[in-house]
Write a protein that holds these residues in place. Structure first.
Motif, mmCIF file in Angstrom:
data_model
loop_
_atom_site.group_PDB
_atom_site.id
_atom_site.type_symbol
_atom_site.label_atom_id
_atom_site.label_comp_id
_atom_site.label_asym_id
_atom_site.label_seq_id
_atom_site.Cartn_x
_atom_site.Cartn_y
_atom_site.Cartn_z
ATOM 1 N N THR A 295 -0.481 9.020 5.104
ATOM 2 C CA THR A 295 0.322 10.257 5.716
ATOM 3 C C THR A 295 0.116 11.319 4.510
ATOM 4 O OG1 THR A 295 2.269 9.569 4.453
ATOM 5 C CG2 THR A 295 1.979 9.049 6.907
ATOM 6 N N GLY A 296 -0.400 11.057 3.369
ATOM 7 C CA GLY A 296 -0.547 12.039 2.560
ATOM 8 C C GLY A 296 0.582 12.160 1.464
ATOM 9 N N GLN A 297 1.239 11.239 1.642
ATOM 10 C CA GLN A 297 2.635 11.253 0.666
ATOM 11 C C GLN A 297 2.382 10.734 -0.532
ATOM 12 O OE1 GLN A 297 5.031 8.947 3.705
ATOM 13 N NE2 GLN A 297 6.704 10.382 2.918
ATOM 14 N N TYR A 298 1.064 9.863 -0.527
ATOM 15 C CA TYR A 298 0.695 9.430 -2.011
ATOM 16 C C TYR A 298 -0.960 10.054 -1.787
ATOM 17 C CZ TYR A 298 3.692 5.711 -3.107
ATOM 18 O OH TYR A 298 5.091 4.970 -3.630
ATOM 19 N N ARG B 136 9.872 6.369 -15.957
ATOM 20 C CA ARG B 136 10.104 4.850 -15.695
ATOM 21 C C ARG B 136 8.884 3.998 -15.728
ATOM 22 N NH1 ARG B 136 11.451 6.461 -10.969
ATOM 23 N NH2 ARG B 136 13.669 6.834 -11.241
ATOM 24 N N CYS B 137 8.873 2.748 -16.038
ATOM 25 C CA CYS B 137 7.497 1.779 -16.247
ATOM 26 C C CYS B 137 8.076 0.901 -15.472
ATOM 27 C CB CYS B 137 7.062 1.592 -17.464
ATOM 28 S SG CYS B 137 6.866 3.125 -18.525
ATOM 29 N N SER C 90 3.953 15.767 -3.131
ATOM 30 C CA SER C 90 3.372 14.264 -2.972
ATOM 31 C C SER C 90 3.429 13.746 -4.374
ATOM 32 C CB SER C 90 2.027 14.234 -2.359
ATOM 33 O OG SER C 90 1.031 14.961 -3.411
ATOM 34 N N VAL C 91 3.200 12.455 -4.311
ATOM 35 C CA VAL C 91 3.185 11.440 -5.560
ATOM 36 C C VAL C 91 1.589 11.367 -5.820
ATOM 37 C CG1 VAL C 91 3.752 9.491 -6.901
ATOM 38 C CG2 VAL C 91 5.235 10.841 -5.122
ATOM 39 N N VAL C 92 0.923 11.462 -6.768
ATOM 40 C CA VAL C 92 -0.411 11.477 -7.153
ATOM 41 C C VAL C 92 -0.851 10.409 -8.183
ATOM 42 C CG1 VAL C 92 -2.466 12.644 -7.936
ATOM 43 C CG2 VAL C 92 -0.868 13.914 -6.792
ATOM 44 N N LEU C 93 -1.523 9.429 -7.700
ATOM 45 C CA LEU C 93 -2.160 8.455 -8.813
ATOM 46 C C LEU C 93 -3.233 9.138 -9.632
ATOM 47 C CD1 LEU C 93 -2.520 5.565 -9.643
ATOM 48 C CD2 LEU C 93 -4.141 5.329 -8.057
ATOM 49 N N GLU C 94 -2.703 9.513 -10.884
ATOM 50 C CA GLU C 94 -3.504 10.375 -11.880
ATOM 51 C C GLU C 94 -4.531 9.801 -12.688
ATOM 52 O OE1 GLU C 94 -1.846 13.868 -14.762
ATOM 53 O OE2 GLU C 94 -1.529 11.818 -15.578
ATOM 54 N N ASP C 95 -4.108 8.556 -13.126
ATOM 55 C CA ASP C 95 -5.035 7.864 -13.954
ATOM 56 C C ASP C 95 -4.613 6.394 -14.434
ATOM 57 O OD1 ASP C 95 -7.246 7.564 -15.473
ATOM 58 O OD2 ASP C 95 -6.822 8.983 -17.109
ATOM 59 N N HIS D 65 3.746 2.211 -7.636
ATOM 60 C CA HIS D 65 4.351 2.572 -6.460
ATOM 61 C C HIS D 65 5.999 2.224 -6.391
ATOM 62 C CE1 HIS D 65 5.496 1.732 -2.249
ATOM 63 N NE2 HIS D 65 5.611 0.508 -2.471
ATOM 64 N N LEU D 66 6.359 1.121 -7.019
ATOM 65 C CA LEU D 66 7.642 0.617 -7.042
ATOM 66 C C LEU D 66 8.445 1.702 -7.846
ATOM 67 C CD1 LEU D 66 7.171 -3.335 -7.890
ATOM 68 C CD2 LEU D 66 7.697 -2.052 -5.464
ATOM 69 N N ALA D 67 7.994 2.176 -8.795
ATOM 70 C CA ALA D 67 8.406 3.098 -9.731
ATOM 71 C C ALA D 67 8.774 4.431 -9.178
ATOM 72 C CB ALA D 67 7.899 3.232 -10.961
ATOM 73 N N VAL D 68 7.746 5.032 -8.208
ATOM 74 C CA VAL D 68 7.820 6.271 -7.465
ATOM 75 C C VAL D 68 8.124 6.449 -6.011
ATOM 76 C CG1 VAL D 68 6.138 6.954 -9.449
ATOM 77 C CG2 VAL D 68 5.455 6.269 -7.252
ATOM 78 N N VAL D 69 8.266 5.438 -5.523
ATOM 79 C CA VAL D 69 8.419 5.626 -4.125
ATOM 80 C C VAL D 69 9.655 6.185 -3.765
ATOM 81 C CG1 VAL D 69 9.495 3.224 -3.639
ATOM 82 C CG2 VAL D 69 8.306 4.170 -1.738
ATOM 83 N N ASN D 70 10.804 6.172 -4.457
ATOM 84 C CA ASN D 70 12.135 6.867 -4.282
ATOM 85 C C ASN D 70 12.014 8.324 -4.729
ATOM 86 O OD1 ASN D 70 11.823 6.303 -7.263
ATOM 87 N ND2 ASN D 70 13.981 6.625 -7.375
ATOM 88 N N LEU D 71 10.779 8.685 -5.154
ATOM 89 C CA LEU D 71 10.496 10.123 -5.522
ATOM 90 C C LEU D 71 9.781 11.116 -4.355
ATOM 91 C CD1 LEU D 71 9.098 9.614 -9.265
ATOM 92 C CD2 LEU D 71 11.495 10.151 -8.539
ATOM 93 N N LEU D 72 9.551 10.454 -3.494
ATOM 94 C CA LEU D 72 9.143 11.248 -2.158
ATOM 95 C C LEU D 72 10.092 12.179 -1.798
ATOM 96 C CD1 LEU D 72 7.027 8.109 -0.600
ATOM 97 C CD2 LEU D 72 5.980 9.885 -1.687
ATOM 98 N N PRO D 73 9.322 13.155 -1.449
ATOM 99 C CA PRO D 73 10.311 14.345 -0.705
ATOM 100 C C PRO D 73 10.899 13.792 0.714
ATOM 101 C CG PRO D 73 7.959 15.224 -0.611
ATOM 102 C CD PRO D 73 8.161 13.773 -1.697
ATOM 103 N N ALA D 74 12.082 14.299 0.675
ATOM 104 C CA ALA D 74 12.774 13.825 1.999
ATOM 105 C C ALA D 74 12.073 14.456 3.249
ATOM 106 C CB ALA D 74 14.246 13.950 2.027
ATOM 107 N N GLU D 75 11.757 14.062 4.075
ATOM 108 C CA GLU D 75 11.288 14.484 5.575
ATOM 109 C C GLU D 75 12.270 14.764 6.462
ATOM 110 O OE1 GLU D 75 7.188 12.545 7.270
ATOM 111 O OE2 GLU D 75 8.887 11.292 6.939
ATOM 112 N N SER D 76 11.961 16.108 6.868
ATOM 113 C CA SER D 76 13.039 16.674 7.794
ATOM 114 C C SER D 76 12.856 15.816 9.076
ATOM 115 C CB SER D 76 12.475 17.947 8.451
ATOM 116 O OG SER D 76 11.580 18.189 8.990
ATOM 117 N N GLN D 77 13.832 15.760 10.097
ATOM 118 C CA GLN D 77 13.872 14.964 11.349
ATOM 119 C C GLN D 77 12.593 15.400 12.360
ATOM 120 O OE1 GLN D 77 15.111 12.365 12.162
ATOM 121 N NE2 GLN D 77 16.971 12.212 10.860
#
Length: 182
Positions: A104-107, A52-53, A21-26, A144-156
């Motif tokens: 969904t817990g992706q973030y 990236r920023c 997942s991608v975590v909002l750390e601080d 979010h705009l910087a990391v949304v593409n880093l989410l793991p691909a979901e299986s069908q």
């Protein structure tokens, strides 16, 4: 921050890719001048070493972005990838764009109790109320705009299972669930 000596609210968010997942750390949220905001950016970027920023370039953001690029060129040292963005001004759309990822817990949101994360949670649940700041929400959205593409691909099969689950969470409950996914 504003140009000159008049301080304004400044916020930045740090997202971390855990590959699950991608975590909002601080992050940081302060009332500062424009030059202090630039210095905060470099302090955090040198500490966290982001891939990236994303910088909002509407209103005073264009000057801030140009100053960051100018200062990086003058520093001659470490450079940071800075992506200019002109996101929608509609804050409700920004929140609703991030909301499904929290549901969904992706973030997820770090379980650390930093001042930034406390403010973020308060702003999320109070969003839309008169007089409530939304600076951490704005910073999280740019992240979010910087990391949304880093989410793991979901299986069908995972997509199908998720789509069949009837999630009855309001957008305000989504942040509570994000804290529960530890």
């Amino acid at each position: 921050g504003r140009q000159g000596k008049d301080p304004d609210f400044f916020a930045l968010a740090v997202w971390v890719n855990t590959f699950e997942s991608v975590v909002l750390e601080d992050g940081a949220q302060e009332r500062v001048t424009l030059s202090d905001a630039e210095e905060l950016f470099f302090q955090w970027a040198d500490l966290k070493r982001p891939v990236r920023c994303v910088i909002e370039i509407d209103r005073g953001g264009a000057v801030y972005y140009a100053n960051l690029v100018r200062r990086m060129n003058a520093r001659g040292g470490r450079r940071h990838v800075i992506v200019p963005s002109t996101p929608t001004r509609n804050k409700a759309l920004r929140i609703s764009e991030m909301e499904p990822y929290f549901k969904t817990g992706q973030y997820r949101v770090s379980d650390e109790e930093t001042p930034f994360l406390i403010a973020f949670k308060g702003e999320w649940v109070s969003f839309g109320m008169r007089g409530v700041h939304d600076d951490t929400l704005d910073a999280a959205y740019l992240g979010h705009l910087a990391v949304v593409n880093l989410l793991p691909a979901e299986s069908q099969s995972d997509k199908l299972a998720r789509s069949q689950k009837k999630q009855k969470l309001s957008k305000f409950q989504a942040i509570e669930r994000a804290y529960a996914h530890r």
